[in-house]
Write a protein that holds these residues in place. Structure first.
Motif, PDB file in Angstrom:
ATOM      1  N   ILE A 187      -3.511  73.173  43.444  1.00  0.00           N
ATOM      2  CA  ILE A 187      -2.495  72.331  44.081  1.00  0.00           C
ATOM      3  C   ILE A 187      -1.517  73.141  44.925  1.00  0.00           C
ATOM      4  O   ILE A 187      -1.221  72.773  46.069  1.00  0.00           O
ATOM      5  N   HIS A 235      -8.965  63.927  44.325  1.00  0.00           N
ATOM      6  CA  HIS A 235      -7.526  63.828  44.557  1.00  0.00           C
ATOM      7  C   HIS A 235      -6.737  63.445  43.305  1.00  0.00           C
ATOM      8  O   HIS A 235      -5.506  63.370  43.358  1.00  0.00           O
ATOM      9  N   LEU A 258      -3.964  65.921  42.154  1.00  0.00           N
ATOM     10  CA  LEU A 258      -2.858  65.958  43.111  1.00  0.00           C
ATOM     11  C   LEU A 258      -1.989  64.714  42.977  1.00  0.00           C
ATOM     12  O   LEU A 258      -0.750  64.795  42.995  1.00  0.00           O
TER      13      LEU A 258
END
Length: 207
Positions: free
Chosen positions: A44, A194, A197
């Protein structure tokens, strides 16, 4: 691969400085060895590819990094080795940080669980012990659980939800006797999409 010296290591003095005295907010990354704590942080915040994380050495003690993408997003990540017992305090830069200091300066505590492990439930007693200890020192902490490595190709949606519900039920039952309400948020995460995140974004928004 990125060297440790490039990852914004924090001094001991800056690590323990309270937020009220100009210090940074702190996110603690806790959980069993090889659960994926360091991989999450590197992917990240340090643009490491998921493939590269396969070659990361396990964190032996504690790594503290400064994340400062702009004037509005600034905090430290405290990445604890999975074998550490926080109730004994930790050694950082050759000096000891007591448990109360760890939790008192903490804004958010993330406990990472490896969903791929068949015996992942064995990590739950340590997680509950950590949540209880942190809450007693600092009830304002945000508690987050990442059920990690829930890759689409490797795990069905049904299995993900079953594991998540199992953990939530166990934690809820164990925390019933604690005075006050410990609110815990749960996230299904993977570094290969994703989801991690998005989960960390929600964590940062609460700081």
């Amino acid at each position: 691969m990125m060297e440790d010296d490039d990852l914004n290591t924090v001094s001991f003095e800056d690590a323990i400085r309270p937020f009220e005295e100009g210090g940074d907010k702190k996110i603690l990354l806790t959980g069993p060895r090889r659960s994926g704590k360091s991989s999450i942080e590197r992917v990240i915040f340090h643009k490491m590819s998921p493939h590269e994380t396969l070659f990361l050495e396990p964190t032996q003690n504690m790594d503290v990094r400064l994340i400062a993408s702009n004037d509005f997003v600034r905090f430290q990540t405290w990445d604890f080795g999975g074998e550490l017992s926080l109730k004994n305090g930790v050694i950082y830069k050759g000096k000891k940080i007591q448990p109360d200091e760890i939790y008192k300066g903490c804004s958010t505590l993330i406990f990472v669980i490896d969903a791929e492990e068949n015996d992942f439930e064995h990590s739950l007693p340590k997680m509950i012990e950590t949540l209880e200890a942190a809450y007693k020192v600092n009830p304002a902490i945000h508690f987050e659980v990442f059920l990690h490595k829930v890759d689409v190709e490797m795990m069905s949606e049904e299995t993900k939800m079953e594991k998540s519900k199992f953990i939530q039920n166990i934690v809820s039952q164990e925390l019933l006797d604690i005075e006050g309400d410990i609110l815990v948020s749960y996230h299904l995460t993977s570094i290969h999409d994703h989801s991690v995140l998005e989960a960390f974004s929600k964590v940062v928004q609460k700081l």
